[in-house]
Scaffold this active site. Structure first.
Site, PDB file in Angstrom:
ATOM      1  N   GLY A  35       0.832  -1.208   0.000  1.00 35.43           N
ATOM      2  CA  GLY A  35       0.000   0.000   0.000  1.00 35.43           C
ATOM      3  C   GLY A  35       0.854   1.240   0.000  1.00 35.43           C
ATOM      4  CG  ASN A  36      -0.294   4.656  -1.484  1.00 32.69           C
ATOM      5  OD1 ASN A  36      -0.986   5.499  -0.932  1.00 32.69           O
ATOM      6  ND2 ASN A  36      -0.713   3.954  -2.542  1.00 32.69           N
ATOM      7  NE  ARG A  37       3.691   8.159   5.310  1.00 29.39           N
ATOM      8  CZ  ARG A  37       4.445   9.245   5.406  1.00 29.39           C
ATOM      9  NH1 ARG A  37       5.578   9.319   4.753  1.00 29.39           N
ATOM     10  NH2 ARG A  37       4.061  10.254   6.150  1.00 29.39           N
ATOM     11  CB  SER A  38      -2.471   8.352  -0.385  1.00 28.38           C
ATOM     12  OG  SER A  38      -3.470   9.298  -0.652  1.00 28.38           O
TER      13      SER A  38
ATOM     14  CB  ALA B  52      -1.182   7.347  -3.787  1.00 24.29           C
TER      15      ALA B  52
END
Ligand SMILES: Cc1cc2nc3c(=O)[nH]c(=O)nc-3n(C[C@H](O)[C@H](O)[C@H](O)COP(=O)(O)O)c2cc1C
Length: 434
Positions: A218-221, A285
């Site tokens: 995943g990502n931090r958005s 993102a």
């Protein structure tokens, strides 16, 4: 920018009306304030005068040095009947907080101070935000009074339930959040209306690509920027669809919400919705790579020191949509980049993906970017480079939509219009409202 008249009445929540003024000013509105005499026992006029840059009236007999003008307006040459001039000149009148006492007076047409007189004399939309002790709010007298006001076309915002401003009190009666009151006002003002009839597709959040049934890439958005854009477009009157990838934040009301998890799901919903939209704001993102295979069940650690994960590229959603764009659609991409080459990368994204706008933010910059309330971005078009300095995501969203408005009006660059040298602007967010 609109002219908002604020009436403040006597209650503990009066201090929150200072925040309303601050937010309205930051959003580009010009604000004048009327106070009941009792409200001054809670908040002095000097605070409102400092925030609005204009005198406050507390009595019908006060001389208004600004002669009914709002900040930014020329006062008239004559001496008007000042207590009426202000409300005649206002585009919207909001009373926040509205005490039970003032609500009763409004419901029955009393005009015994400058706040109630203005309500009776004004012809602009009236918004009332009650705030009081829960028993006072639930009393049938107050309920009947609010019903009377609603039936007369007054917009009532709140109150909310929860901890009340008076120490130790809980229940319904808490003043609605000043940002929510402002949103209601903006909706009524149709400041908002400038995007009426436009269909806006926004992606928000960050995609998750499964590794196994438990884990994901995943990502931090968080989705804050995308939701701020959606709310800003909605305030301007647009029909908004949000494709939300793993967003845990509250989503603004009256927005068509599609929840997705992976890049492929996000791509599929965007494929369906894209042809109908006038403006695409691609703030999510989206993963560039995903595991070739997602394992059923949970991958076990037993006996392994290391593990290789094979990844494959996902579809580039934005490029795929841009390839089938139709005339008049505006496509906005986002580039979260690290460090000094941010603008070079963003400009190459603008060109290679056939976009109208790329919003670049430097994720190495402190206090801006992922999962925080504020942001600082550069908005690139074919000919412009607009720097929006550190501000709330709400203000940044408005700044970005202002650029889109200018493109739609044909005064900015469009795709393929890059023969000119870029023009650089450096702005505080929200300098203008178009
Ligand atoms: C400490 C204190 C707090 C009060 N808070 C509220 C309140 O939150 N809401 C309310 O309706 N009245 C509240 N009151 C009562 C109002 O101040 C009173 O009804 C007054 O007449 C309101 O006048 P106005 O409507 O002209 O401003 C409070 C009174 C005191 C002394």
């Amino acid at each position: 920018m609109s002219r908002i008249l604020l009436g403040v009445t006597g209650g503990i929540a009066a201090y929150k009306s200072l925040e309303f003024v601050r937010l309205a000013d930051a959003a580009g509105h010009s604000v004048r304030v009327l106070q009941t005499p009792t409200s001054r026992r809670f908040v002095g006029s000097a605070s409102f005068e400092a925030l609005t840059g204009a005198p406050v009236l507390v009595s019908e007999f006060d001389e208004d040095p600004a002669r009914g003008a709002f900040p930014g307006q020329q006062p008239p040459g004559h001496r008007p009947l000042h207590h009426l001039e202000l409300v005649h000149n206002a585009e919207l009148y909001v009373i926040a907080p509205a005490s039970a006492n003032t609500i009763a007076k409004l419901a029955h047409g009393l005009a015994d101070n400058v706040v109630t007189t203005a309500a009776l004399a004004g012809q602009c939309p009236l918004v009332v935000a009650p705030a009081m002790n829960a028993n006072m709010y639930e009393h049938s007298a107050t309920q009947v009074n609010l019903t009377l006001l609603r039936e007369r076309g007054v917009t009532i915002v709140g109150p909310d339930a929860g901890k009340l401003a008076s120490r130790g009190e809980h229940g319904v009666g808490r003043l609605a959040d000043p940002a929510v009151i402002l949103e209601e006002c903006e909706q009524l003002l149709g400041a908002s209306g400038s995007w009426h009839g436009l269909r806006v597709l926004v992606t928000a959040g960050g995609t998750r690509e499964p590794i196994d049934s438990v884990r994901f890439l995943g990502n931090r958005s968080s989705g804050r920027m995308g939701l701020a854009l959606a709310a800003a477009a909605h305030r301007r009157g647009a029909d908004v669809t949000v494709v939300a990838a793993n967003v845990a934040l509250p989503v603004p009301e009256n927005i068509d919400l599609r929840r997705v998890c992976t890049a492929a799901e996000l791509a599929a919903v965007c494929e369906q919705e894209f042809a109908k939209c006038d403006v695409l704001l691609m703030a999510a993102a989206v993963a560039d790579f995903r595991p070739v295979e997602a394992v059923e069940g949970k991958l076990k650690k037993a006996g392994r020191d290391r593990m290789l994960l094979e990844l494959e590229a996902t579809t580039d959603v934005l490029s795929a949509l841009a390839a089938r764009r139709s005339t008049g659609q505006i496509l906005v991409g986002f580039a979260a980049e690290h460090g000094e080459h941010m603008l070079d990368y963003a400009r190459s994204k603008l060109e290679s993906k056939n976009l109208d706008v790329v919003v670049a933010n430097d994720i190495s910059s402190p206090g801006a970017g992922f999962d925080v309330e504020d942001n600082e971005v550069v908005v690139l078009t074919g000919a412009d480079e607009v720097h929006l300095e550190l501000a709330s995501k709400r203000e940044i969203a408005d700044g970005i939509l202002d650029v889109v408005t200018r493109l739609r009006q044909g005064s900015g660059a469009t795709v393929g219009d890059d023969g000119r040298a870029p023009v650089r602007h450096c702005l505080r967010a929200l300098p203008t409202r178009l």
